[in-house]
Every structure is written in C-alpha cells, then in structure tokens.
Design a protein around this motif. Structure first.
Motif, PDB file in Angstrom:
ATOM      1  N   ALA A 130       2.132   2.157  23.785  1.00 45.35           N
ATOM      2  CA  ALA A 130       1.590   1.324  24.870  1.00 45.35           C
ATOM      3  C   ALA A 130       2.687   0.420  25.410  1.00 45.35           C
ATOM      4  O   ALA A 130       2.732   0.107  26.598  1.00 45.35           O
ATOM      5  CB  ALA A 130       0.418   0.499  24.366  1.00 45.35           C
ATOM      6  N   THR A 135      -3.022   7.081  18.710  1.00 49.62           N
ATOM      7  CA  THR A 135      -2.517   7.451  20.041  1.00 49.62           C
ATOM      8  C   THR A 135      -1.168   8.151  19.893  1.00 49.62           C
ATOM      9  O   THR A 135      -0.508   8.020  18.859  1.00 49.62           O
ATOM     10  CB  THR A 135      -2.336   6.219  20.957  1.00 49.62           C
ATOM     11  OG1 THR A 135      -1.369   5.347  20.380  1.00 49.62           O
ATOM     12  CG2 THR A 135      -3.649   5.463  21.123  1.00 49.62           C
ATOM     13  N   TYR A 170      -0.476   2.116  19.197  1.00 50.84           N
ATOM     14  CA  TYR A 170      -1.815   1.915  18.637  1.00 50.84           C
ATOM     15  C   TYR A 170      -2.165   3.090  17.737  1.00 50.84           C
ATOM     16  O   TYR A 170      -1.776   4.237  18.024  1.00 50.84           O
ATOM     17  CB  TYR A 170      -2.862   1.814  19.753  1.00 50.84           C
ATOM     18  CG  TYR A 170      -2.838   0.507  20.525  1.00 50.84           C
ATOM     19  CD1 TYR A 170      -3.307  -0.669  19.944  1.00 50.84           C
ATOM     20  CD2 TYR A 170      -2.365   0.458  21.836  1.00 50.84           C
ATOM     21  CE1 TYR A 170      -3.303  -1.868  20.657  1.00 50.84           C
ATOM     22  CE2 TYR A 170      -2.359  -0.737  22.553  1.00 50.84           C
ATOM     23  CZ  TYR A 170      -2.833  -1.894  21.952  1.00 50.84           C
ATOM     24  OH  TYR A 170      -2.827  -3.070  22.651  1.00 50.84           O
ATOM     25  N   PRO A 218       0.898  -1.244  37.135  1.00 53.55           N
ATOM     26  CA  PRO A 218      -0.433  -0.667  37.315  1.00 53.55           C
ATOM     27  C   PRO A 218      -1.258  -0.777  36.034  1.00 53.55           C
ATOM     28  O   PRO A 218      -0.719  -1.097  34.972  1.00 53.55           O
ATOM     29  CB  PRO A 218      -0.140   0.800  37.653  1.00 53.55           C
ATOM     30  CG  PRO A 218       1.204   1.072  37.085  1.00 53.55           C
ATOM     31  CD  PRO A 218       1.953  -0.232  37.133  1.00 53.55           C
ATOM     32  N   SER A 219      -2.528  -0.486  36.153  1.00 50.19           N
ATOM     33  CA  SER A 219      -3.429  -0.503  35.010  1.00 50.19           C
ATOM     34  C   SER A 219      -2.924   0.475  33.948  1.00 50.19           C
ATOM     35  O   SER A 219      -2.524   1.585  34.268  1.00 50.19           O
ATOM     36  CB  SER A 219      -4.824  -0.123  35.495  1.00 50.19           C
ATOM     37  OG  SER A 219      -5.681   0.002  34.409  1.00 50.19           O
ATOM     38  N   GLY A 220      -2.895   0.038  32.693  1.00 51.69           N
ATOM     39  CA  GLY A 220      -2.473   0.914  31.606  1.00 51.69           C
ATOM     40  C   GLY A 220      -0.971   0.935  31.352  1.00 51.69           C
ATOM     41  O   GLY A 220      -0.494   1.684  30.517  1.00 51.69           O
ATOM     42  N   SER A 221      -0.206   0.081  32.055  1.00 53.95           N
ATOM     43  CA  SER A 221       1.254   0.123  31.907  1.00 53.95           C
ATOM     44  C   SER A 221       1.761  -0.705  30.722  1.00 53.95           C
ATOM     45  O   SER A 221       2.958  -0.715  30.459  1.00 53.95           O
ATOM     46  CB  SER A 221       1.934  -0.335  33.208  1.00 53.95           C
ATOM     47  OG  SER A 221       1.528  -1.636  33.566  1.00 53.95           O
ATOM     48  N   GLY A 222       0.866  -1.419  30.030  1.00 59.52           N
ATOM     49  CA  GLY A 222       1.271  -2.121  28.815  1.00 59.52           C
ATOM     50  C   GLY A 222       1.393  -3.630  28.940  1.00 59.52           C
ATOM     51  O   GLY A 222       1.821  -4.304  27.994  1.00 59.52           O
ATOM     52  N   LYS A 223       0.973  -4.191  30.069  1.00 60.34           N
ATOM     53  CA  LYS A 223       1.119  -5.638  30.298  1.00 60.34           C
ATOM     54  C   LYS A 223       0.306  -6.466  29.301  1.00 60.34           C
ATOM     55  O   LYS A 223       0.824  -7.392  28.687  1.00 60.34           O
ATOM     56  CB  LYS A 223       0.670  -5.995  31.735  1.00 60.34           C
ATOM     57  CG  LYS A 223       1.304  -5.159  32.811  1.00 60.34           C
ATOM     58  CD  LYS A 223       0.789  -5.531  34.193  1.00 60.34           C
ATOM     59  CE  LYS A 223      -0.709  -5.345  34.407  1.00 60.34           C
ATOM     60  NZ  LYS A 223      -1.157  -3.936  34.420  1.00 60.34           N
ATOM     61  N   THR A 224      -0.975  -6.114  29.163  1.00 59.63           N
ATOM     62  CA  THR A 224      -1.848  -6.876  28.262  1.00 59.63           C
ATOM     63  C   THR A 224      -1.391  -6.721  26.814  1.00 59.63           C
ATOM     64  O   THR A 224      -1.387  -7.679  26.045  1.00 59.63           O
ATOM     65  CB  THR A 224      -3.311  -6.430  28.428  1.00 59.63           C
ATOM     66  OG1 THR A 224      -3.748  -6.822  29.734  1.00 59.63           O
ATOM     67  CG2 THR A 224      -4.218  -7.066  27.381  1.00 59.63           C
ATOM     68  N   THR A 225      -0.970  -5.506  26.452  1.00 58.65           N
ATOM     69  CA  THR A 225      -0.492  -5.277  25.089  1.00 58.65           C
ATOM     70  C   THR A 225       0.723  -6.167  24.815  1.00 58.65           C
ATOM     71  O   THR A 225       0.811  -6.814  23.765  1.00 58.65           O
ATOM     72  CB  THR A 225      -0.136  -3.792  24.889  1.00 58.65           C
ATOM     73  OG1 THR A 225      -1.315  -3.010  25.115  1.00 58.65           O
ATOM     74  CG2 THR A 225       0.384  -3.530  23.489  1.00 58.65           C
TER      75      THR A 225
HETATM   76  P1  ADP Z   1      -2.396  -3.020  31.165  1.00 57.22           P
HETATM   77  O1  ADP Z   1      -2.720  -4.400  30.703  1.00 57.22           O
HETATM   78  O2  ADP Z   1      -1.085  -2.916  31.867  1.00 57.22           O
HETATM   79  O3  ADP Z   1      -3.507  -2.418  31.982  1.00 57.22           O
HETATM   80  P2  ADP Z   1      -2.732  -2.246  28.386  1.00 57.22           P
HETATM   81  O4  ADP Z   1      -1.735  -2.991  27.607  1.00 57.22           O
HETATM   82  O5  ADP Z   1      -4.130  -2.752  28.358  1.00 57.22           O
HETATM   83  O6  ADP Z   1      -2.227  -2.073  29.891  1.00 57.22           O
HETATM   84  O7  ADP Z   1      -2.764  -0.737  27.889  1.00 57.22           O
HETATM   85  C1  ADP Z   1      -1.589   0.021  27.706  1.00 57.22           C
HETATM   86  C2  ADP Z   1      -1.962   1.347  27.058  1.00 57.22           C
HETATM   87  O8  ADP Z   1      -2.423   1.133  25.734  1.00 57.22           O
HETATM   88  C3  ADP Z   1      -3.076   2.098  27.778  1.00 57.22           C
HETATM   89  O9  ADP Z   1      -2.798   3.457  27.740  1.00 57.22           O
HETATM   90  C4  ADP Z   1      -4.299   1.759  26.962  1.00 57.22           C
HETATM   91  O10 ADP Z   1      -5.253   2.770  27.053  1.00 57.22           O
HETATM   92  C5  ADP Z   1      -3.727   1.648  25.566  1.00 57.22           C
HETATM   93  N1  ADP Z   1      -4.473   0.703  24.719  1.00 57.22           N
HETATM   94  C6  ADP Z   1      -4.722  -0.596  24.977  1.00 57.22           C
HETATM   95  N2  ADP Z   1      -5.410  -1.174  23.962  1.00 57.22           N
HETATM   96  C7  ADP Z   1      -5.599  -0.207  23.037  1.00 57.22           C
HETATM   97  C8  ADP Z   1      -6.239  -0.156  21.744  1.00 57.22           C
HETATM   98  N3  ADP Z   1      -6.795  -1.247  21.216  1.00 57.22           N
HETATM   99  N4  ADP Z   1      -6.226   1.026  21.096  1.00 57.22           N
HETATM  100  C9  ADP Z   1      -5.654   2.122  21.611  1.00 57.22           C
HETATM  101  N5  ADP Z   1      -5.035   2.152  22.813  1.00 57.22           N
HETATM  102  C10 ADP Z   1      -5.013   1.003  23.517  1.00 57.22           C
END
Ligand code: ADP
Ligand code: MG
Length: 357
Positions: A30, A26, A23, A49-56
């Motif tokens: 991610a 950063t 991103y 865990p939260s923040g591990s990149g699943k949603t990304t």
């Molecule tokens: P998860 O779904 O596993 O909780 P995310 O994919 O949401 O993880 O996030 C992975 C990493 O990317 C985290 O460190 C989060 O803070 C960062 N992140 C997610 N979305 C953004 C964004 N739009 N801009 C900058 N950093 C992001």
C-alpha cells in the motif's frame, strides 16, 4: 488574532525513511519505499488518487498502522514503534469523532484533562482554541447543534489544543459542500500561519493541494512520484502521471527522443497560419472541437492530427483564435514544455515490489 503564546509552540520536523506497508493478505504494498523530509512548520500535502496510499502513510505517522519496513522520526527520535498517544501528534479525519454528549468546550478540554493539565490552564487554552477556530459563541452547545463545518472546526480545535508536534489531517473537508470547503480551506491556512505548526494534509483534490501547500508530495500506487512547491509541480511535472493529475495538459510525442513534451493549456499558442509561428517553436496542426466559457476564461478543446486531444485557455475578453470546426496551428515556446518519460517506461520502473531487488 488568537494567542500564539497560549497555543503555539516550537515547530517540529518529521523524517520518513524508506517506509513500506504490506497489509496482511495483499500482494501489492500500500506504501512502497517512501522517503520524505518534512520541515518544521511546513504545510505538506499528500496528494493522489483513491487507493494510492495516502491514508496508510498518514496512519503510520500517527501510529494507527504498523510499518512493514523503514522508520519515522520527529526531531531525530525514532517514533515508529510508539503508541499513538505517545507520539504527540494531533489528528483530524473526515468524519469528525466528537463526543456527542459533551459540549464543545468539554470536547476541546478532553485531551488536556487526559494529560492532567491544571484547571486554570485548561480554561485558558480552551478559550484560545475556540478563538482560533472562531467558535467563541458556541462553547456550550452540543455537537448535534452545530453544522458540519462547525463540527469540523471543533475537531480542529481539539486536535491542536494540547500543542502537538504536528497536525495530521486526512481529507478533513471531504464531507463538506464546495462553498464551505473553500471557506474552511482559508481557515486552515490561517490556523497554520498563526500556529506555525507542522501540518500534514491528505487530499485527492488537486485544487485544494495547490491552494494550501508549501510543498505537495504526489502519491501513485504507494510511491511518491514527485515532491515540490505547487508552482514547480504544475510548471515542471517530472512524470506524465503528475502532469495529468495536476491540472490539464497537452502531451506531445516526437519533440525529444523517447520523451514526451507536456504543455499547459495557457502556454499553448493558436495561430491560423503555420508561417505565423516563430522559428524554433514546435508546432502541431489541430482541429478546434469545442469552446467552453468557464467564467474567467474560455477552454478551447483541440484534436491533433495523431488523434490525441488537448486544450488551450484564453482569458475572457481576449479574442478567440478560431471557432469550433476550424483548423489551427498549435505551437509553444520550448522553454514552456516539460519533458517526461512516457508512461510505459515509468510503469516498469515502479513495479518492483517491496523487499525485492
Ligand atoms: P488512499 O488514502 O490514497 O485512498 P489507502 O492508504 O487507503 O489509500 O489505501 C492504499 C491501498 O491499501 C489500497 O489498495 C487499499 O485497498 C489498501 N488498504 C488500505 N487499508 C487496508 C487494510 N486495512 N487491509 C488491506 N488493504 C488495505
Ligand atoms: Mg484515504
């Protein structure tokens, strides 16, 4: 049973090749060099865990987030740069985004109208979708007249009604209480069986992942630590992270050079005397710290001589080997441990950032 002929369609695989996401603004990716083949009709779960990149990762598959590197294909076709609606993927997120002023039936019909599906076919498919999620009686209600679980079922129906190539679900049960979550888990498993569609399901809940998945990909700091069927991940964790994220484990140094032995609680034997342990079985003296009754089993808390803690499990009804405060000898069959690198080794391996080396 619903009508697979109305909603079902041929399954499609998804291939993720060396995908990364950095991103803007950063310093850590991610998603970091992820490759994964998802088979047609598979139920694949991204767990971590939260923040591990699943949603990304899921958002890059859906087309909501652009890739920094790599490619994503369905059936050999590169979809990495297609707009979301051209990818033909169904999406359900935690916060159901139903149209509040439309009835349930109109919400479900919406993606079909957008695709100019003929009216008679829309009616048939909406009916089949309502049947699939067991909401036949609710067609004419507005979303606010439904419970959270029912609204999420409508979102599921709307996501599969246009026969997408795959269904992507990001923590769809995260906002529901435990009982409703368990019930909807079973519904999602049934939908997957009936539709035969490829599902990619994101969760941070290990129990949910173990229950639902054909395979689980465990995410940690933007990377996949291990991919495999639930039993394989639980019985044969490849890393300390996987062992500790999925269920409880005892971790022992000094069994094999430079490696740690991971033993699941139900595999740990407890005896009162060292000479009761079969020859060739590793053993460690331990103190029983506490015993907790958890309904179907007792959890026996242990502290080992090196100060680390662990636990054993006994099904309810089986005799307990010791009482809190007593000493025991913990031992196990070597076939029941998994050897993993210790975390310091794993960490150095995983620190090389995207695009370097
Ligand atoms: P998860 O779904 O596993 O909780 P995310 O994919 O949401 O993880 O996030 C992975 C990493 O990317 C985290 O460190 C989060 O803070 C960062 N992140 C997610 N979305 C953004 C964004 N739009 N801009 C900058 N950093 C992001
Ligand atoms: Mg997320």
């Amino acid at each position: 049973m619903s009508q697979p002929s109305t909603l079902g369609q041929a399954s499609h695989g998804i291939r993720i090749s060396a995908v990364s996401k950095m991103y803007a603004g950063t310093s850590q990716p991610a998603v970091n060099d992820v490759s994964l083949d998802i088979a047609p009709g598979e139920f694949m779960t991204f767990l971590g865990p939260s923040g591990s990149g699943k949603t990304t990762m899921l958002s890059m598959i859906a087309g909501f987030v652009a890739l920094t590197a790599g490619r994503i294909e369905t059936d050999g076709r590169d979809i990495s740069r297609l707009k979301p609606h051209k990818r033909d993927l169904g999406v359900v997120f935690q916060h159901y985004a139903l149209f509040p002023h439309m009835t349930v039936a109109r919400n479900i019909a919406f993606p079909l109208q957008q695709r100019s599906v003929p009216k008679a076919e829309i009616a048939a498919r909406v009916r089949a979708a309502l049947e699939l999620v067991r909401l036949e009686q609710y067609a004419d209600r507005l979303p606010r007249q439904l419970s959270g679980g029912q609204q999420q079922r409508v979102a599921l129906a709307r996501a599969v009604v246009y026969q997408p190539r795959a269904l992507l679900l990001d923590e769809p049960l995260g906002a529901l209480d435990k009982k409703l979550r368990d019930q909807l888990q079973r519904e999602i498993a049934r939908m997957h069986r009936e539709l035969g569609m490829t599902f990619i399901f994101v969760t941070h809940d290990q129990e949910e992942a173990l229950t639902l998945s054909d395979r689980i990909a465990v995410f940690n700091e933007g990377r996949i630590e291990q991919v495999g069927p639930p039993a394989e991940l639980y019985e044969r964790p490849a890393t300390l992270f996987v062992a500790e994220f999925l269920g409880e484990s005892n971790v022992f140094a000094g069994v094999a050079d430079g490696q740690l032995a991971v033993v699941r609680p139900e595999r740990l034997e407890l005896s009162s005397r060292a000479d009761a342990v079969p020859a060739g079985h590793p053993q460690r003296p331990a103190l029983v710290t506490d015993i907790v009754y958890v309904g179907n089993h007792h959890r026996i808390g242990l502290r080992f001589a090196d100060g680390t803690s662990g636990c054993a499990m006994r099904v309810s009804g089986a005799p307990l080997p010791a009482a809190p405060g007593e000493s025991v000898i913990a031992s196990w069959t070597p076939a029941h441990h998994s050897l993993v690198a210790d975390s310091t080794t794993t960490r150095t391996e995983h620190q090389s950032p995207v695009g370097i080396g």
